[in-house]
Scaffold this motif. Sequence first.
Motif, short mmCIF file in Angstrom:
data_model
loop_
_atom_site.label_atom_id
_atom_site.label_comp_id
_atom_site.label_asym_id
_atom_site.label_seq_id
_atom_site.Cartn_x
_atom_site.Cartn_y
_atom_site.Cartn_z
N SER A 44 13.06 16.41 6.11
CA SER A 44 12.36 15.85 4.96
C SER A 44 11.55 14.63 5.38
CB SER A 44 13.37 15.43 3.89
OG SER A 44 12.74 14.69 2.86
N THR A 45 10.36 14.48 4.78
CA THR A 45 9.54 13.30 5.03
C THR A 45 9.87 12.17 4.05
OG1 THR A 45 7.76 14.07 3.58
CG2 THR A 45 7.65 14.71 5.92
N GLY A 46 10.83 12.38 3.18
CA GLY A 46 11.34 11.31 2.33
C GLY A 46 10.39 10.86 1.25
N ASP A 47 9.76 9.69 1.44
CA ASP A 47 8.97 9.10 0.38
C ASP A 47 7.70 9.87 0.06
OD1 ASP A 47 8.14 8.30 2.93
OD2 ASP A 47 7.20 6.47 2.18
N THR A 48 7.32 10.86 0.88
CA THR A 48 6.21 11.75 0.53
C THR A 48 6.72 13.13 0.09
OG1 THR A 48 5.93 12.17 2.90
CG2 THR A 48 4.43 10.60 1.87
N HIS A 49 8.04 13.32 0.12
CA HIS A 49 8.70 14.44 -0.56
C HIS A 49 8.33 15.83 -0.01
CE1 HIS A 49 9.34 11.11 -3.27
NE2 HIS A 49 8.05 11.03 -3.52
N THR A 87 0.83 -1.21 0.00
CA THR A 87 0.00 0.00 0.00
C THR A 87 0.86 1.25 0.00
OG1 THR A 87 -1.75 -1.15 1.19
CG2 THR A 87 -1.79 1.26 1.24
N VAL A 88 1.89 1.28 0.89
CA VAL A 88 2.74 2.46 0.97
C VAL A 88 3.50 2.67 -0.32
CG1 VAL A 88 4.75 3.44 2.12
CG2 VAL A 88 2.97 2.35 3.48
N VAL A 89 4.01 1.58 -0.89
CA VAL A 89 4.74 1.69 -2.15
C VAL A 89 3.84 2.21 -3.26
CG1 VAL A 89 5.87 0.37 -3.98
CG2 VAL A 89 6.44 -0.07 -1.59
N ASP A 100 2.62 7.54 9.61
CA ASP A 100 2.32 8.95 9.31
C ASP A 100 3.41 9.52 8.39
OD1 ASP A 100 1.41 11.52 9.26
OD2 ASP A 100 1.34 11.78 11.43
N HIS A 101 3.42 9.07 7.14
CA HIS A 101 4.50 9.43 6.23
C HIS A 101 4.46 10.88 5.77
CE1 HIS A 101 6.18 5.29 4.97
NE2 HIS A 101 5.62 5.19 6.17
N ALA A 105 3.74 0.07 11.53
CA ALA A 105 2.93 1.25 11.25
C ALA A 105 2.43 1.98 12.49
CB ALA A 105 1.74 0.85 10.37
N ASP A 106 2.00 1.25 13.50
CA ASP A 106 1.39 1.88 14.67
C ASP A 106 2.36 2.09 15.82
OD1 ASP A 106 -1.32 2.19 13.71
OD2 ASP A 106 -1.45 0.01 13.74
N GLU A 107 3.65 1.94 15.56
CA GLU A 107 4.66 2.20 16.57
C GLU A 107 5.23 3.61 16.36
OE1 GLU A 107 7.63 -0.80 16.78
OE2 GLU A 107 6.18 -2.45 16.82
N PRO A 108 5.80 4.22 17.42
CA PRO A 108 6.45 5.52 17.23
C PRO A 108 7.49 5.46 16.13
CG PRO A 108 6.19 5.06 19.56
CD PRO A 108 5.79 3.81 18.83
N ALA A 109 7.51 6.48 15.30
CA ALA A 109 8.42 6.49 14.16
C ALA A 109 9.87 6.61 14.60
CB ALA A 109 8.07 7.66 13.25
N LEU A 110 10.75 6.02 13.79
CA LEU A 110 12.17 6.29 13.97
C LEU A 110 12.40 7.79 13.83
CD1 LEU A 110 13.64 3.44 11.75
CD2 LEU A 110 13.85 3.61 14.24
N THR A 111 13.38 8.30 14.53
CA THR A 111 13.57 9.74 14.49
C THR A 111 15.05 10.09 14.41
OG1 THR A 111 12.93 11.83 15.55
CG2 THR A 111 13.65 10.03 17.00
N ALA A 112 15.32 11.36 14.17
CA ALA A 112 16.69 11.85 14.10
C ALA A 112 17.37 11.73 15.46
CB ALA A 112 16.69 13.31 13.64
N LYS A 113 18.69 11.87 15.46
CA LYS A 113 19.48 11.83 16.67
C LYS A 113 20.12 13.20 16.90
CE LYS A 113 18.65 7.43 16.88
NZ LYS A 113 17.75 6.84 17.89
#
Length: 359
Positions: free
Chosen positions: A275-280, A10-12, A252-253, A212-220
């Motif tokens: 940047s949100t990356g794959d949603t640009h 779906t995401v792809v 939440d892309h 999907a429903d876990e906290p997103a990876l984030t910056a350091k």
Amino acid sequence: MINRTKLCSTVVAVSALLAATTNLDAQKAFNSSDHYLAQPLIKNIYTADPSAHVFKGKIYIYPSHDVEAGVKENDNGDHFDMRDYHILSMSSIPGKVTDHGVALSVKDISWAGRQLWAPDAAYKNGTYYLYFPVKDKQDVFKIGVATSKSPTGPFKAQPKPIEGSFSIDPAVFTDTDGNSYMYFGGIWGGQLQRWSNGKYDENGSKTDLGKADEPALTAKVAKMSKNMLEFDGPVRDVQIVDKEGKPLLTKDHNRRFFEGGWMHKYKGKYYFSYSTGDTHLLAYAIGDNPFGPFTYEGIFMNPVEGWTTHHSIVEFKGKWYIFYHDTQLSGKTHLRNIKVAELKHNADGTISMVETYKK
């Protein structure tokens, strides 16, 4: 239970649709340079990921240097096989841009293997510091530092990467009290998802999908030592939360962090943009100190032509500017060109939308 295969598909599919729409819109604009908000700052080489700084009253830009490596495009980013850095400078905006040539090459870094990606720079105590991500000889991204007495180099790399560093996209912010902090990280090709347990997992996921429903990876983020060559303290998560104080989720892309973090300070508040990356998209969150937490505020730049979005924000002669890139010159994802446009903060502290195409 989440059906990972279905979620990934779906995401792809959604990402492909967004990319197709973006590329279609971009192709319309590509036929006339008048449709772009800004024009490429230089055209003799391909440049991307511009980190801009004001040193002694002049703007210096530290970009990636894109080349045609002949590598097939993939989610690992192998087609972004950059090998050196050219440093640019400007005395005014708009104004002449000077290319000062090669300041550091991958062959001059003893521990480096390949892929010299988006850098940043800092100045302190009479020395200029160039921070760079590069894969080591085991193909793992680490962050190194090189020094020079000139903002344009040449730079000499330290013999080892910064202890405790990993992933990509270093951004070094020096606060008004003189303390400096490095923000870094990027998922997918940036390998951040392979450090989820504190150590590199070479067999780890290639993406952040599947949780999907876990906290997103984030910056350091880590505070820099006084000598600017190492971390002074532990590496922390850059916590990005919604208005209710809840962490953003992986699914939440349109809002979660992907790569390309940057910090700027405006009227006492700390703005972490990324940047949100794959949603640009370019998004930002606001906090009360350099470590956060940062409350998600919104999007301030819509997709540009090309896949990646990576920026910097700087104040110069009383105005704020955003440096960014697109693919106007080549039309190819991995051959980009940097640009600059004015950025405006609203009366309430929010950032005005930057529209990269003229209407």
